[in-house]
Design an enzyme around this catalytic site. Sequence first.
Site, mmCIF file in Angstrom:
data_model
loop_
_atom_site.group_PDB
_atom_site.id
_atom_site.type_symbol
_atom_site.label_atom_id
_atom_site.label_comp_id
_atom_site.label_asym_id
_atom_site.label_seq_id
_atom_site.Cartn_x
_atom_site.Cartn_y
_atom_site.Cartn_z
ATOM 1 N N CYS A 77 17.312 18.151 30.560
ATOM 2 C CA CYS A 77 18.186 19.479 31.223
ATOM 3 C C CYS A 77 17.635 19.279 32.772
ATOM 4 C CB CYS A 77 17.613 20.553 30.477
ATOM 5 S SG CYS A 77 18.115 21.774 31.594
ATOM 6 N N CYS B 74 23.606 18.186 36.744
ATOM 7 C CA CYS B 74 23.396 18.925 35.285
ATOM 8 C C CYS B 74 23.677 18.108 34.845
ATOM 9 C CB CYS B 74 23.752 20.244 36.403
ATOM 10 S SG CYS B 74 25.025 21.148 34.856
ATOM 11 N N ASP C 199 16.927 18.976 25.666
ATOM 12 C CA ASP C 199 18.101 19.994 26.764
ATOM 13 C C ASP C 199 18.224 21.314 26.540
ATOM 14 O OD1 ASP C 199 19.934 20.243 29.028
ATOM 15 O OD2 ASP C 199 22.007 20.107 27.287
ATOM 16 N N SER C 200 18.895 21.619 27.264
ATOM 17 C CA SER C 200 19.379 23.341 26.844
ATOM 18 C C SER C 200 19.878 23.544 25.970
ATOM 19 C CB SER C 200 19.390 24.062 28.068
ATOM 20 O OG SER C 200 20.840 23.443 28.504
ATOM 21 N N GLU D 250 31.783 23.009 27.885
ATOM 22 C CA GLU D 250 32.051 23.370 26.819
ATOM 23 C C GLU D 250 33.496 23.296 25.848
ATOM 24 O OE1 GLU D 250 28.159 25.198 25.145
ATOM 25 O OE2 GLU D 250 27.363 23.281 26.369
ATOM 26 N N HIS E 211 26.280 18.388 31.916
ATOM 27 C CA HIS E 211 27.430 18.295 31.836
ATOM 28 C C HIS E 211 28.316 17.681 32.818
ATOM 29 C CE1 HIS E 211 25.557 22.148 29.434
ATOM 30 N NE2 HIS E 211 27.212 22.026 28.493
HETATM 31 N N1 DGL Z 1 21.610 21.964 30.743
HETATM 32 C C1 DGL Z 1 21.663 22.925 32.105
HETATM 33 C C2 DGL Z 1 20.970 21.715 32.357
HETATM 34 O O1 DGL Z 1 21.414 20.164 33.207
HETATM 35 C C3 DGL Z 1 22.847 23.066 31.747
HETATM 36 C C4 DGL Z 1 23.190 24.235 31.542
HETATM 37 C C5 DGL Z 1 22.835 25.066 31.307
HETATM 38 O O2 DGL Z 1 22.453 25.674 31.986
HETATM 39 O O3 DGL Z 1 21.724 25.519 30.261
HETATM 40 O O4 DGL Z 1 21.135 22.446 34.388
#
Ligand code: DGL
Length: 252
Positions: free
Chosen positions: A70, A180, A7-8, A149, A182
Amino acid sequence: MKVGIFDSGLGGLTVLKELLKVSKGIEFYYLGDTARVPYGIRSEETVKRYALECTLFLKEFDIDLLVIACNTASAKAGAFLRKKFPELPIFDVIEPAVEEILNLNPQSVGVIGTPSTVGSKVYKEKLLKRKSNIKILQRATPLLVPLVEEGFLKGPITETVLRHYLSDWKDKIEVLLLGCTHYPLLKEEIKRLFPDWVIVDSAQPLAKGLKPLLQREGNNKVHLFFTDKTAFLERMLTSIGLKEKRIKIVKW
Ligand code: DGL
């Protein structure tokens, strides 16, 4: 069996958590690219490059399959990674969520995600391809990632932001897709504010689909890697309920 998941940053831990619930005897290697988060505002070219580097890192552990946790990387780099690594089974969060929505057979769906995911129209296009008469509203909701976060999972600030983004959809949609990583952490609050909606996140449908592949003997094992020890790392691990001591920070 070894499963790589990237993931990012920290949000993909919500996906890991769901996978752990349905797995037996699986060794998970999670990479959170905390040094370069967010992906959701970056160009396609950059997201592809980051996703490739994450995949190459995880491939070093001889993984048997890869999960792109992600949404942004799934939308922008999923096809690219599959083409690059045809021998590696690659799963992402988009298809299972689309399937879950279609099973609900709604007339109207709202999709929220990062600017990048929403801009890609990936959910909209996939849904319309399968059910052309569905009404789909989309919106980028970029403030939600930093809220999560920072640990603002409920309370007046979160409520204001959620109402700001979603209130005008109140009577316009039946299903809200959390596109997303989060957003599952805001599910309870969204449910409280908009109790009439069915809320679909992308982590649970993915875990449900992968469950048959993730049944082996013994306990699961988790290895957590991050590209930076960022300020909210410990807090997010606690919010998600993954109290993992063996965190490694990788330097590329
Ligand atoms: N993990 C990213 C997503 O699911 C969210 C956070 C980011 O912008 O990197 O799109």
